[in-house]
Scaffold this motif. Structure first.
Motif, PDB file in Angstrom:
ATOM      1  N   SER A 198      -5.175  -2.438   9.809  1.00 42.80           N
ATOM      2  CA  SER A 198      -5.081  -3.607   8.930  1.00 42.80           C
ATOM      3  C   SER A 198      -5.766  -3.401   7.582  1.00 42.80           C
ATOM      4  N   ASP A 199      -6.915  -2.741   7.562  1.00 33.30           N
ATOM      5  CA  ASP A 199      -7.632  -2.567   6.294  1.00 33.30           C
ATOM      6  C   ASP A 199      -6.819  -1.719   5.315  1.00 33.30           C
ATOM      7  N   ALA A 200      -6.295  -0.593   5.798  1.00 31.74           N
ATOM      8  CA  ALA A 200      -5.509   0.287   4.937  1.00 31.74           C
ATOM      9  C   ALA A 200      -4.207  -0.383   4.511  1.00 31.74           C
ATOM     10  N   THR A 201      -3.623  -1.156   5.425  1.00 32.46           N
ATOM     11  CA  THR A 201      -2.366  -1.833   5.098  1.00 32.46           C
ATOM     12  C   THR A 201      -2.593  -2.908   4.045  1.00 32.46           C
ATOM     13  N   LEU A 202      -3.664  -3.688   4.174  1.00 31.65           N
ATOM     14  CA  LEU A 202      -3.958  -4.718   3.179  1.00 31.65           C
ATOM     15  C   LEU A 202      -4.248  -4.087   1.818  1.00 31.65           C
ATOM     16  N   ALA A 203      -4.954  -2.978   1.806  1.00 35.84           N
ATOM     17  CA  ALA A 203      -5.239  -2.297   0.536  1.00 35.84           C
ATOM     18  C   ALA A 203      -3.948  -1.818  -0.113  1.00 35.84           C
ATOM     19  N   TRP A 204      -3.036  -1.288   0.692  1.00 37.76           N
ATOM     20  CA  TRP A 204      -1.754  -0.823   0.150  1.00 37.76           C
ATOM     21  C   TRP A 204      -0.936  -1.998  -0.378  1.00 37.76           C
ATOM     22  N   LEU A 205      -0.895  -3.088   0.371  1.00 36.04           N
ATOM     23  CA  LEU A 205      -0.131  -4.263  -0.045  1.00 36.04           C
ATOM     24  C   LEU A 205      -0.708  -4.877  -1.321  1.00 36.04           C
ATOM     25  N   THR A 206      -2.018  -4.875  -1.443  1.00 35.85           N
ATOM     26  CA  THR A 206      -2.660  -5.425  -2.644  1.00 35.85           C
ATOM     27  C   THR A 206      -2.282  -4.598  -3.865  1.00 35.85           C
ATOM     28  N   ALA A 207      -2.266  -3.270  -3.693  1.00 36.75           N
ATOM     29  CA  ALA A 207      -1.830  -2.397  -4.789  1.00 36.75           C
ATOM     30  C   ALA A 207      -0.336  -2.569  -5.058  1.00 36.75           C
ATOM     31  N   MET A 208       0.428  -2.766  -3.998  1.00 37.93           N
ATOM     32  CA  MET A 208       1.864  -2.990  -4.153  1.00 37.93           C
ATOM     33  C   MET A 208       2.138  -4.216  -5.014  1.00 37.93           C
ATOM     34  N   LYS A 209       1.357  -5.270  -4.796  1.00 41.79           N
ATOM     35  CA  LYS A 209       1.537  -6.493  -5.574  1.00 41.79           C
ATOM     36  C   LYS A 209       1.425  -6.222  -7.068  1.00 41.79           C
ATOM     37  N   GLN A 210       0.554  -5.303  -7.438  1.00 42.21           N
ATOM     38  CA  GLN A 210       0.382  -4.958  -8.848  1.00 42.21           C
ATOM     39  C   GLN A 210       1.506  -4.072  -9.371  1.00 42.21           C
ATOM     40  N   ASN A 211       2.099  -3.261  -8.498  1.00 44.36           N
ATOM     41  CA  ASN A 211       3.031  -2.226  -8.954  1.00 44.36           C
ATOM     42  C   ASN A 211       4.503  -2.566  -8.811  1.00 44.36           C
ATOM     43  N   VAL A 212       4.855  -3.333  -7.788  1.00 45.33           N
ATOM     44  CA  VAL A 212       6.257  -3.454  -7.413  1.00 45.33           C
ATOM     45  C   VAL A 212       7.024  -4.428  -8.307  1.00 45.33           C
ATOM     46  N   SER A 213       8.304  -4.134  -8.500  1.00 49.00           N
ATOM     47  CA  SER A 213       9.243  -5.090  -9.091  1.00 49.00           C
ATOM     48  C   SER A 213       9.948  -5.770  -7.921  1.00 49.00           C
ATOM     49  N   GLU A 214       9.748  -7.062  -7.790  1.00 48.24           N
ATOM     50  CA  GLU A 214      10.246  -7.778  -6.622  1.00 48.24           C
ATOM     51  C   GLU A 214      11.670  -8.280  -6.841  1.00 48.24           C
ATOM     52  N   TYR A 215      12.509  -8.040  -5.839  1.00 49.35           N
ATOM     53  CA  TYR A 215      13.879  -8.547  -5.813  1.00 49.35           C
ATOM     54  C   TYR A 215      14.104  -9.216  -4.462  1.00 49.35           C
ATOM     55  N   LYS A 216      15.124 -10.025  -4.372  1.00 48.89           N
ATOM     56  CA  LYS A 216      15.430 -10.705  -3.112  1.00 48.89           C
ATOM     57  C   LYS A 216      16.610 -10.010  -2.453  1.00 48.89           C
ATOM     58  N   GLY A 217      16.323  -9.261  -1.408  1.00 46.56           N
ATOM     59  CA  GLY A 217      17.375  -8.582  -0.660  1.00 46.56           C
ATOM     60  C   GLY A 217      17.487  -7.108  -1.000  1.00 46.56           C
ATOM     61  N   ASN A 218      17.722  -6.294   0.018  1.00 43.92           N
ATOM     62  CA  ASN A 218      17.869  -4.854  -0.184  1.00 43.92           C
ATOM     63  C   ASN A 218      19.037  -4.490  -1.075  1.00 43.92           C
ATOM     64  N   SER A 219      20.135  -5.219  -0.936  1.00 42.13           N
ATOM     65  CA  SER A 219      21.298  -4.922  -1.767  1.00 42.13           C
ATOM     66  C   SER A 219      20.993  -5.174  -3.240  1.00 42.13           C
ATOM     67  N   THR A 220      20.172  -6.192  -3.526  1.00 42.47           N
ATOM     68  CA  THR A 220      19.783  -6.482  -4.910  1.00 42.47           C
ATOM     69  C   THR A 220      18.866  -5.392  -5.452  1.00 42.47           C
TER      70      THR A 220
END
Length: 352
Positions: A198-220
């Motif tokens: 959980s600790d490593a996963t939360l750290a990765w997700l927190t960094a993901m929030k800063q880096n990722v471009s969010e879209y709705k759906g895999n096809s999008t």
């Protein structure tokens, strides 16, 4: 998270029912009926299937099963988390006989609530242990691989991340895409949680929030990469193969990359099927699950348009797909994938 080719068929996430009734049904062999009885015992039974799998695929399974056994199928279509939570809320009063999903965390949700009957041993024998939970409370019915879809005009293969974990680095800010609100991506995160804690996963997700471009759906996500909006995205393989088999309009500028090396980004998600303990049609429900994982059911999957991987009865995948054994996926017990913990972590990270 519905698939492009089937969006026109979608009956909505609200669980609308589609009843498939075929007349003049032929008798089935003992192998189709399973350990619970013969085809004559099952004829006239109606099963209610809560279905989060591809609707066209499940309809094809239902059509053939009805033809062979005389059992009619009512499909209530929705998505993984919606239907899983609905079954848990309904408890022993659920009208569902069978639950089918795209990803396994929702199967674990229902299993952890104590709502599944054990799967018949003859059915489990048709599916390799890698594609079923150690508990035997449900079984794999199909599989899909995590992949990177990338635009070679924006990034070369040599420049791609070597691991899913690398995407937490600040150098990837604004340079990759995903659909964090979808059950597909949340299943990928569940594999990361099972592998890294959980600790490593939360750290990765927190960094993901800063880096990722969010879209709705895999096809999008795939469309955005294809259009050059972002260099790469993390999706499941079949979106790309479906589009490639058609017009290629949403994937023609892209290629796929597989992390392999037992990386969390090489995760192969197992689609699940289980029989509800509260079902009053145990014989027919177990027979349907055996049919899906048998040669006929897996053959329908192999020759269909979903481009998922068969996992049962030694049926090979669509020839367009790389063999499952070449993907070098991490070995994860599907029963250990926890949807509730994942949503808690993703909420903490601000992704959902």
């Amino acid at each position: 998270m519905r698939r492009l080719p089937f969006s026109a068929l979608a009956l909505g996430a609200g669980g609308l029912a589609l009843t498939i009734v075929l007349s003049g049904c032929a008798g089935a062999t003992g192998s189709t009926a399973g350990s619970s009885g013969t085809a004559g015992d099952l004829s006239g039974t109606n099963l209610t299937v809560y279905n989060a799998q591809h609707e066209e695929l499940t309809q094809a399974w239902a059509d053939e099963f009805t033809k062979e056994t005389g059992v009619t199928i009512t499909l209530r279509n929705g998505n993984d988390s919606e239907l899983g939570n609905q079954i848990v809320a309904e408890g022993s009063a659920s009208p569902a006989d069978v639950f089918l999903t795209e990803n396994s965390p929702s199967m674990s949700l229902v299993e952890n609530a104590g709502l599944f009957a054990p799967v018949d041993a003859a059915t489990l024998a048709q599916v390799p242990t890698a594609y079923q939970p150690s508990t035997g409370k449900w079984t794999g019915i199909a599989a899909r691989s995590t992949v990177v879809v990338y635009n070679p005009s924006l990034i070369t293969e040599a420049e791609l991340p070597k691991s899913l974990l690398d995407l937490a680095d600040p150098s990837w800010k604004g340079r990759w895409a995903a659909s964090p609100s979808g059950a597909d991506f949340q299943a990928i995160v569940s594999a990361l949680l099972a592998e890294k804690g959980s600790d490593a996963t939360l750290a990765w997700l927190t960094a993901m929030k800063q880096n990722v471009s969010e879209y709705k759906g895999n096809s999008t996500v795939m469309k955005a990469v294809n259009a050059g909006e972002v260099p790469l995205g993390v999706i499941y393989h079949y979106y790309w193969f479906i589009d490639q088999a058609g017009t290629k309009e949403n994937s023609g500028n892209t290629k796929l990359y597989y992390f392999k090396n037992s990386d969390p980004g090489a995760f192969v998600s197992v689609s699940g099927g289980g029989v509800l303990a509260s079902s009053k049609n145990q014989a027919a429900a177990q027979a349907f699950l055996k049919f899906i994982t048998g040669k006929t059911g897996q053959g329908i999957l192999q020759s269909g348009t979903s481009f998922e991987y068969p996992v049962g009865s030694d049926v090979t995948p669509n020839p367009a797909l790389p063999a499952l054994e070449t993907l070098d996926a991490p070995t994860i017990d599907p029963s250990k994938l926890n949807s509730s913990d994942v949503t808690d972590l993703m909420t903490k990270a601000g992704l959902i």
